[in-house]
Design an enzyme around this catalytic site. Structure first.
Site, mmCIF file in Angstrom:
data_model
loop_
_atom_site.group_PDB
_atom_site.id
_atom_site.type_symbol
_atom_site.label_atom_id
_atom_site.label_comp_id
_atom_site.label_asym_id
_atom_site.label_seq_id
_atom_site.Cartn_x
_atom_site.Cartn_y
_atom_site.Cartn_z
ATOM 1 N N CYS A 297 0.198 6.594 22.056
ATOM 2 C CA CYS A 297 1.585 6.988 22.283
ATOM 3 C C CYS A 297 1.667 8.404 22.851
ATOM 4 C CB CYS A 297 2.365 6.906 20.973
ATOM 5 S SG CYS A 297 4.100 7.337 21.148
ATOM 6 N N CYS B 268 6.914 12.430 17.388
ATOM 7 C CA CYS B 268 7.709 11.394 16.731
ATOM 8 C C CYS B 268 7.277 11.309 15.259
ATOM 9 C CB CYS B 268 7.491 10.057 17.428
ATOM 10 S SG CYS B 268 8.079 8.622 16.528
ATOM 11 N N CYS C 4 4.346 7.015 13.805
ATOM 12 C CA CYS C 4 2.937 6.620 13.687
ATOM 13 C C CYS C 4 2.052 7.842 13.466
ATOM 14 C CB CYS C 4 2.490 5.873 14.933
ATOM 15 S SG CYS C 4 3.427 4.376 15.261
ATOM 16 N N CYS D 193 7.505 1.967 22.704
ATOM 17 C CA CYS D 193 6.813 2.305 21.460
ATOM 18 C C CYS D 193 5.609 1.395 21.309
ATOM 19 C CB CYS D 193 7.759 2.144 20.271
ATOM 20 S SG CYS D 193 6.958 2.420 18.672
ATOM 21 N N GLN E 262 9.795 -9.617 6.598
ATOM 22 C CA GLN E 262 8.696 -8.689 6.826
ATOM 23 C C GLN E 262 8.526 -8.468 8.332
ATOM 24 O OE1 GLN E 262 7.293 -7.153 4.451
ATOM 25 N NE2 GLN E 262 7.266 -8.409 2.604
ATOM 26 N N TYR F 3 14.454 -10.493 -5.794
ATOM 27 C CA TYR F 3 14.599 -9.798 -4.509
ATOM 28 C C TYR F 3 14.091 -10.733 -3.391
ATOM 29 C CZ TYR F 3 14.505 -5.958 -7.921
ATOM 30 O OH TYR F 3 14.707 -5.148 -9.012
ATOM 31 N N GLU G 165 18.942 -12.742 -4.965
ATOM 32 C CA GLU G 165 19.079 -11.811 -3.842
ATOM 33 C C GLU G 165 20.480 -11.220 -3.809
ATOM 34 O OE1 GLU G 165 19.027 -9.496 -0.639
ATOM 35 O OE2 GLU G 165 17.216 -10.376 -1.543
ATOM 36 N N ASP H 180 9.625 -8.720 -5.232
ATOM 37 C CA ASP H 180 9.401 -8.000 -3.977
ATOM 38 C C ASP H 180 10.570 -7.047 -3.762
ATOM 39 O OD1 ASP H 180 8.642 -7.085 -1.530
ATOM 40 O OD2 ASP H 180 8.712 -9.016 -0.499
ATOM 41 N N CYS I 226 6.156 -2.097 -1.065
ATOM 42 C CA CYS I 226 5.886 -1.372 0.178
ATOM 43 C C CYS I 226 5.848 0.138 -0.050
ATOM 44 C CB CYS I 226 6.931 -1.725 1.241
ATOM 45 S SG CYS I 226 8.624 -1.249 0.803
#
Length: 475
Positions: free
Chosen positions: A72, A78, A81, A159, A280, A309, A330, A379, A406
């Site tokens: 990149c 940025c 990443c 990107c 995801q 979730y 949910e 999750d 996550c």
């Protein structure tokens, strides 16, 4: 004495959870992005507070063997990443270390964590684009990603972790804004209109949402015509959000083109999603993760599984194919509606979808299924499991559960409570459990959960983020 703007040459000792190099020099720990362990670098001091400092790399004197050239052009500017300079195999090892360190430092858990499962596509893997729109210091429109720890937009045209369609979409929106006199939103003056572009690919179809600070946009038929040339089949929403917060979308949606939701198939399940439905972002790793998750909660087919979730119900439906019954809980109404539609399309009569807070429905479902072989999969969002849910789990009779996360920090916190290593003190804050002072690292006291297995997945290559699955068994 070290001061701001000093240039320091030193060795990088390690790499932090945010992808920055860690350099210890004259009693100060400096965090310097784009540096790798073992490298001798020269960096400029940007800030010092106590024994913590921050810097900007000026020169890499001795590069590490794991260093690669970032793809990149705005790498290090940025805020996205932060690991593009680290070869991919080393990224997988680093993310395992991030999880292990978080469990130890936050949850008080010393456990072995294997290397992260790789993504077959380290680049161009994201099925979702979420990008801010604003103006630069000259008042010109700018589309790009925020710089680290700021709302200053770094302009981009493409990107590396997004597919080619995202580049085409950005170009169309930029052209539309120029030709139709649409201004990007200025957060300081609260002027302008277009705030964010949010787009998702679902089975070669696209849902595009333009988030605006003012209701409506001009010349929408013209925009729709331009989008048709690059995306073919798509839906276009306008979302109104005039609130001064970091929340991207408001509650008011207007469908201006297309069907609104699209259908796709995965693992033999036909599913659909709209602009607010959680999916995801990496389909390749999602398939691996869900296959793993299914094995943990469905062993012989007589289980009753609660999917907390549950999003749009894709994993819930996969569980329904293998379990006796499954409940999906949910909060997002759109996602719950998609789960209901999925249930009908796939004729899953043993699947029940509940729209609401997990903490309000979990206990009732567990009570209803008392006496059954109940398994639980959670999750949660990045904020982790609600404290009331964690308490309900500890009080439940559920023998086994699977946790997907996550966020290593909130995962470590939740696991610390579930294993009993952390407890609430009198003021409601978490503290080390004194009952564990003389207990070995791998031993769990009765009434708490032991970690049977833990496995990170690289859902987000090139970034600091990592997905982790954990299997727990009650002692």
């Amino acid at each position: 004495m070290i001061e701001k703007n000093d240039i320091i040459c030193a060795m990088t000792d390690g790499i932090g959870s945010n992808g920055e190099g860690i350099i210890k020099h004259e009693g100060i720990t400096f965090f310097v992005p784009a540096c790798l362990p073992g490298e001798k670098v020269c960096f400029k001091v940007l800030k010092i507070k106590g024994n913590i400092g921050y810097g900007k790399v000026e020169e890499i004197l001795t590069p590490a063997e794991e260093r690669v050239r970032p793809k990149c052009p705005v790498f290090s500017r940025c805020g996205g990443c932060c690991l593009q300079h680290l070869e991919y195999a080393a990224q997988l090892s680093h993310k395992a270390t991030v999880v292990k360190d978080a469990l130890r430092k936050i949850g008080g858990l010393n456990v072995s964590v294997p290397i992260a499962i790789k993504s077959d596509a380290p680049y161009a893997y994201r099925n979702k684009l979420q990008i801010p729109v604003g103006v630069d210091k000259n008042g010109d429109n700018v589309i790009g990603f925020y710089a680290e720890h700021s709302h200053r937009i770094v302009p981009i045209t493409a990107c590396a972790i997004h597919p080619e369609w995202s580049e085409k979409l950005i170009a169309v929106i930029k052209r539309y804004m120029t030709e139709c006199a649409v201004k990007g939103y200025n957060e300081e003056t609260k002027t302008g209109s277009l705030r964010h572009i949010v787009a998702r690919e679902i089975g070669d179809k696209y849902i595009v949402t333009l988030v605006t600070a003012k209701r409506g946009l001009p010349n929408l038929p013209y925009l729709i015509g331009m989008l048709t040339e690059v995306l073919r089949e798509f839906s276009l929403y306008l979302n109104f959000n005039d609130q001064d917060t970091n929340v991207i979308m408001g509650k008011e949606f207007q469908l201006v083109h297309g069907e609104g939701v699209f259908e796709a198939k995965e693992g033999g399940i036909a599913y659909e999603a709209g602009p607010m439905t959680f999916l995801q972002v990496n389909e390749n790793v999602r398939a691996k993760l869900y296959k793993d998750a299914l094995k943990t909660v469905c062993e012989d087919g007589d289980e009753v599984v609660i999917d907390a979730y549950s999003g749009g119900g894709l994993l819930t439906a996969m569980i329904a194919k293998k379990a006796k019954r499954v409940y999906g809980i949910e909060l997002e109404p759109e996602a719950s509606r998609c789960a209901d539609s999925l249930k009908v399309k796939n004729e899953l009569t043993n699947m029940t979808n509940i729209c609401g807070y997990v903490e309000e429905h979990l206990t009732a479902v567990m009570e209803k299924e008392k006496g059954e072989k109940v398994r639980l999969i959670l999750d949660p969002p990045r904020a982790g499991i609600a404290r009331s849910v964690v308490k309900a789990l500890l009080a439940s009779g559920i023998e086994k559960m699977t946790l997907i996360s996550c966020n290593p920090a909130t995962l470590a916190r939740d696991l610390g409570i579930l294993t009993g290593r952390l407890i609430e003190n009198e003021s409601g804050e978490l503290a080390k459990n004194p009952a564990y002072e003389n207990v070995a690292d791998g031993e769990i006291l009765p009434g708490y959960y032991a970690i049977e297995r833990i496995q990170p997945y690289d859902m987000f290559p090139q970034t600091k983020h990592v997905e982790t699955i954990v299997c727990l068994c009650k002692q």
